[in-house]
Design a protein around this motif. Structure first.
Motif, short mmCIF file in Angstrom:
data_model
loop_
_atom_site.label_atom_id
_atom_site.label_comp_id
_atom_site.label_asym_id
_atom_site.label_seq_id
_atom_site.Cartn_x
_atom_site.Cartn_y
_atom_site.Cartn_z
N GLY A 133 -33.20 -62.61 35.30
CA GLY A 133 -34.03 -61.68 34.54
C GLY A 133 -33.84 -60.23 34.87
O GLY A 133 -34.56 -59.37 34.35
N SER A 134 -32.88 -59.89 35.75
CA SER A 134 -32.64 -58.50 36.11
C SER A 134 -31.18 -58.14 35.84
O SER A 134 -30.33 -59.01 35.67
CB SER A 134 -32.96 -58.26 37.59
N THR A 135 -30.90 -56.84 35.77
CA THR A 135 -29.53 -56.38 35.54
C THR A 135 -29.01 -55.68 36.79
O THR A 135 -29.77 -55.09 37.55
CB THR A 135 -29.46 -55.41 34.35
N GLU A 136 -27.69 -55.78 36.96
CA GLU A 136 -27.05 -55.14 38.11
C GLU A 136 -25.68 -54.65 37.68
O GLU A 136 -24.90 -55.39 37.07
CB GLU A 136 -26.90 -56.15 39.26
N ASP A 137 -25.38 -53.38 37.96
CA ASP A 137 -24.07 -52.82 37.63
C ASP A 137 -23.10 -53.18 38.75
O ASP A 137 -23.15 -52.62 39.85
CB ASP A 137 -24.16 -51.30 37.47
N ALA A 138 -22.18 -54.12 38.45
CA ALA A 138 -21.25 -54.60 39.45
C ALA A 138 -20.00 -53.73 39.56
O ALA A 138 -19.42 -53.60 40.64
CB ALA A 138 -20.83 -56.04 39.13
N VAL A 139 -19.57 -53.15 38.44
CA VAL A 139 -18.42 -52.23 38.41
C VAL A 139 -18.85 -51.00 37.65
O VAL A 139 -19.42 -51.09 36.56
CB VAL A 139 -17.19 -52.88 37.75
N ARG A 140 -18.57 -49.80 38.22
CA ARG A 140 -19.11 -48.56 37.68
C ARG A 140 -18.02 -47.51 37.51
O ARG A 140 -17.66 -46.82 38.47
CB ARG A 140 -20.20 -48.01 38.59
N GLY A 141 -17.47 -47.42 36.33
CA GLY A 141 -16.52 -46.35 36.04
C GLY A 141 -15.21 -46.46 36.79
O GLY A 141 -14.69 -45.44 37.28
N LEU A 142 -14.63 -47.66 36.86
CA LEU A 142 -13.43 -47.89 37.66
C LEU A 142 -12.18 -47.50 36.87
O LEU A 142 -12.04 -47.85 35.70
CB LEU A 142 -13.34 -49.37 38.02
N SER A 143 -11.26 -46.78 37.53
CA SER A 143 -10.00 -46.38 36.91
C SER A 143 -8.86 -46.49 37.91
O SER A 143 -8.99 -46.04 39.05
CB SER A 143 -10.07 -44.94 36.39
N PHE A 144 -7.75 -47.12 37.49
CA PHE A 144 -6.54 -47.19 38.33
C PHE A 144 -5.41 -47.72 37.46
O PHE A 144 -5.62 -48.18 36.34
CB PHE A 144 -6.74 -48.07 39.55
N SER A 145 -4.18 -47.68 37.99
CA SER A 145 -3.02 -48.22 37.28
C SER A 145 -2.06 -48.84 38.28
O SER A 145 -2.10 -48.52 39.48
CB SER A 145 -2.31 -47.12 36.48
N VAL A 146 -1.20 -49.75 37.78
CA VAL A 146 -0.18 -50.39 38.61
C VAL A 146 1.12 -50.38 37.81
O VAL A 146 1.14 -50.79 36.65
CB VAL A 146 -0.55 -51.84 38.98
N SER A 147 2.20 -49.93 38.45
CA SER A 147 3.50 -49.80 37.79
C SER A 147 4.39 -51.00 38.09
O SER A 147 4.12 -51.77 39.02
CB SER A 147 4.19 -48.51 38.24
N PRO A 148 5.47 -51.19 37.32
CA PRO A 148 6.39 -52.31 37.58
C PRO A 148 6.93 -52.28 39.00
O PRO A 148 7.32 -51.21 39.50
CB PRO A 148 7.51 -52.08 36.55
N GLY A 149 6.93 -53.42 39.67
CA GLY A 149 7.45 -53.51 41.02
C GLY A 149 6.52 -52.98 42.09
O GLY A 149 6.85 -53.01 43.28
N GLU A 150 5.34 -52.51 41.70
CA GLU A 150 4.38 -51.94 42.66
C GLU A 150 3.32 -52.96 43.03
O GLU A 150 2.95 -53.82 42.23
CB GLU A 150 3.73 -50.71 42.05
N VAL A 151 2.83 -52.86 44.26
CA VAL A 151 1.74 -53.71 44.73
C VAL A 151 0.55 -52.83 45.08
O VAL A 151 0.65 -51.93 45.93
CB VAL A 151 2.15 -54.54 45.97
N LEU A 152 -0.58 -53.05 44.39
CA LEU A 152 -1.82 -52.32 44.67
C LEU A 152 -2.84 -53.30 45.22
O LEU A 152 -3.03 -54.39 44.66
CB LEU A 152 -2.37 -51.69 43.39
#
Length: 552
Positions: free
Chosen positions: A25-44
């Motif tokens: 019965g309640s709300t929770e923001d689990a992810v908030r405005g997340l931004s990132f990128s991953v390129s070919p051959g890269e490990v993040l």
């Protein structure tokens, strides 16, 4: 600008992602405005404490959010295509063809009723519907061999339970890579594996990622593993990224206070030769033992004959002491723990709890009294918690079974115990599936603590916890041990944790104890070659990645 200097288009772009939970019965923001990128051959690597939003982010990318979670805002782009611009069917097809997902728990991620070969073949046919069943079988066998499964043609028809945890994880890697995806998401891929198996699995993932040229997103709480395997690290807290950068820079010179706390909390084997802060409790003969195992032996009958899982294992656990059993997957650690708990009966040998031999207990009252003294925390909290019960009922049930207190006093003790493991009271109304892996593990620990036992058997009880929460639980267990003189039998593949909390260590290999001694002596000056191999496999003791080793 030359062709070599033209920047590569990211395989994955996440922009301003918001995910909201609706639970009880309640709300929770689990992810908030997340931004990132991953390129070919890269490990993040996304790192952070349990509940920080790491796994929720991975599930949102792969379209696997549970029914109580909703992505309320943001854009996810894979290979230049925005998923939110597509219809549901098209988005599902894109994800299936471009993303390979390696889940956290190999024990529950494979269908128990189908052979592993069939499950790999089905993944191949999903990516290529024109593939015949015979051709899919051939390719599946080739994949099994590629990920290190011996005798793949013979084992194609074997069920998941016939494989070790490390082998099941290899099967999941084969399924994830079946379609040669451009993005691989690995959610805590080795958290339940010992150091040597962990290294082989991560080497395998690295090698296959290099072969297909994919980008990789690792979700992990293990900073040592992230430092070895990731090109970049993004540190998450409360659904946001608080710091990001090259792995070496973030971990060597963290800027955010939270990152500094994470790094400071990370278990390490360093400095053991100079001694530990922990002072071992007295263990003289005048201290009555809480738990004694004498010459334990356990054999199992299988279709292929008799297997000896444990052979001639003995140890003594006294009040205020921590005894650790360490070794690879399949070494007999958990089987020994099951005999100590009375869940498995030894083929020969005996277990004594509080001066009473388990095999002599006859009445229900005697058995309950012994079980109250020794409480387990199992390796997989998701599997050991009743999915039909809320957390409050899970913690109240042991008190009711042992007829401790009344309704009011039980509720008070449950809240007190939940606070001990650093979970707020609002979690009492949640179901296990509404918890993160680390939160579920803390509930499992609380369930054992609620009876205030003399002995706790901790079977990988800290393996799913991030460094900060892990340190909180270690501090809690240490406080309980000092105040209540609780004894701990610790089963763990995390040698950094074992080094920090153990007084006595028994190293097991193929069911046999190959080396025993004080923790300082075992970790600083191991005598056995197998013990030395275990220590050498700990993350942080070799070149950062296979790719780096090849390039150098």
């Amino acid at each position: 600008m030359s062709e070599a200097e033209v920047p590569q288009r990211p395989v994955l772009e996440v922009r301003d992602l918001h995910v909201r939970f609706l639970t009880a019965g309640s709300t929770e923001d689990a992810v908030r405005g997340l931004s990132f990128s991953v390129s070919p051959g890269e490990v993040l690597a996304l790192v952070g404490e349990s509940g920080s939003g790491k796994t929720t982010t991975a599930l949102a990318i792969d379209g696997l959010l549970p029914s109580y979670a909703t992505a309320t805002r943001g854009a996810i782009t894979i290979d230049g295509v925005r998923i939110d611009d597509l219809g549901q069917r098209a988005a599902r097809k894109l994800r299936a063809s471009r993303i390979g997902f390696i889940p956290q728990d190999p024990g529950t991620s494979l269908h128990p009723l189908y052979s592993v070969g069939y499950q790999i073949a089905e993944a191949l046919r999903l990516h290529n519907p024109r593939l015949t069943r015979r051709a899919a079988r051939t390719k599946a066998i080739d994949l099994m061999q590629a990920v290190g499964i011996s005798d793949p043609a013979e084992r194609y028809s074997h069920s998941p339970h016939q494989f070790s945890g490390g082998m099941r994880q290899r099967i999941l890697i084969a399924i994830a890579l079946a379609g040669r995806p451009s993005l691989v998401i690995a959610d805590e891929p080795t958290s339940a594996l010992d150091a040597t198996v962990q290294r082989s699995i991560l080497d395998l993932i690295d090698t296959k990622i290099i072969e297909i040229g994919a980008a990789m997103l690792i979700i992990t709480h293990d900073l040592a593993m992230a430092s070895e395997r990731a090109d970049r690290i993004a540190v998450m807290k409360d659904g946001r990224i608080v710091e990001a950068g090259r792995s070496s820079q973030v971990l060597a010179n963290p800027e955010a206070q939270y990152t500094r706390a994470l790094v400071a909390s990370e278990p390490s084997l360093d400095g053991l030769a100079e001694g530990r802060d922990r002072q071992p409790p007295p263990a003289d003969d005048a201290t009555a033992p809480l738990l004694v195992a004498r010459n334990l032996r356990k054999t199992f009958e299988t279709r292929d004959g008799r297997i000896t899982a444990v052979s001639d294992v003995s140890f003594t656990l006294r009040a205020g002491q921590t005894v650790a059993l360490v070794g690879e997957s399949g070494s007999g650690k958990t089987t020994t723990a099951m005999m100590a708990l009375g869940i498995e009966s030894p083929t020969s040998g005996e277990v004594e709890i509080g001066g009473a031999r388990l095999e002599t207990l006859r009445t229900r009252k005697e058995v309950l009294a012994a079980r109250r003294l020794v409480q387990p925390v199992f390796q997989n909290p998701v599997a050991s918690l009743d999915v039909r019960q809320r957390v409050g009922s899970i913690l109240t049930e042991p008190l009711a079974v042992h007829r401790i207190g009344d309704r009011i006093s039980r509720a008070e003790r449950v809240r007190e115990t939940l606070d001990m493991v650093r979970l707020p009271a609002r979690y009492l109304g949640r179901y296990p599936h509404e918890l993160s892996g680390g939160q579920a593990q803390r509930v499992a620990i609380a369930r054992a603590l609620v009876l205030r036992p003399s002995v706790m058997v901790l079977d990988e009880a800290l393996s799913a916890l991030d460094a900060l929460v892990q340190q909180q639980i270690i501090d809690l267990l240490d406080e309980l041990q000092r105040d209540l003189r609780v004894g701990y039998l610790l089963i763990s593949h995390d040698l950094g944790v074992v080094a920090r909390v153990s007084d006595v260590v028994h190293v097991m290999h193929k069911g046999v104890v190959v080396e025993s001694g004080a923790a300082d002596q075992i970790f600083a000056n191991p005598r056995n070659d197998y013990t030395r191999r275990l220590l050498d496999a700990v993350p942080g003791r070799r070149p950062r990645t296979v790719k780096e080793a090849i390039d150098s």
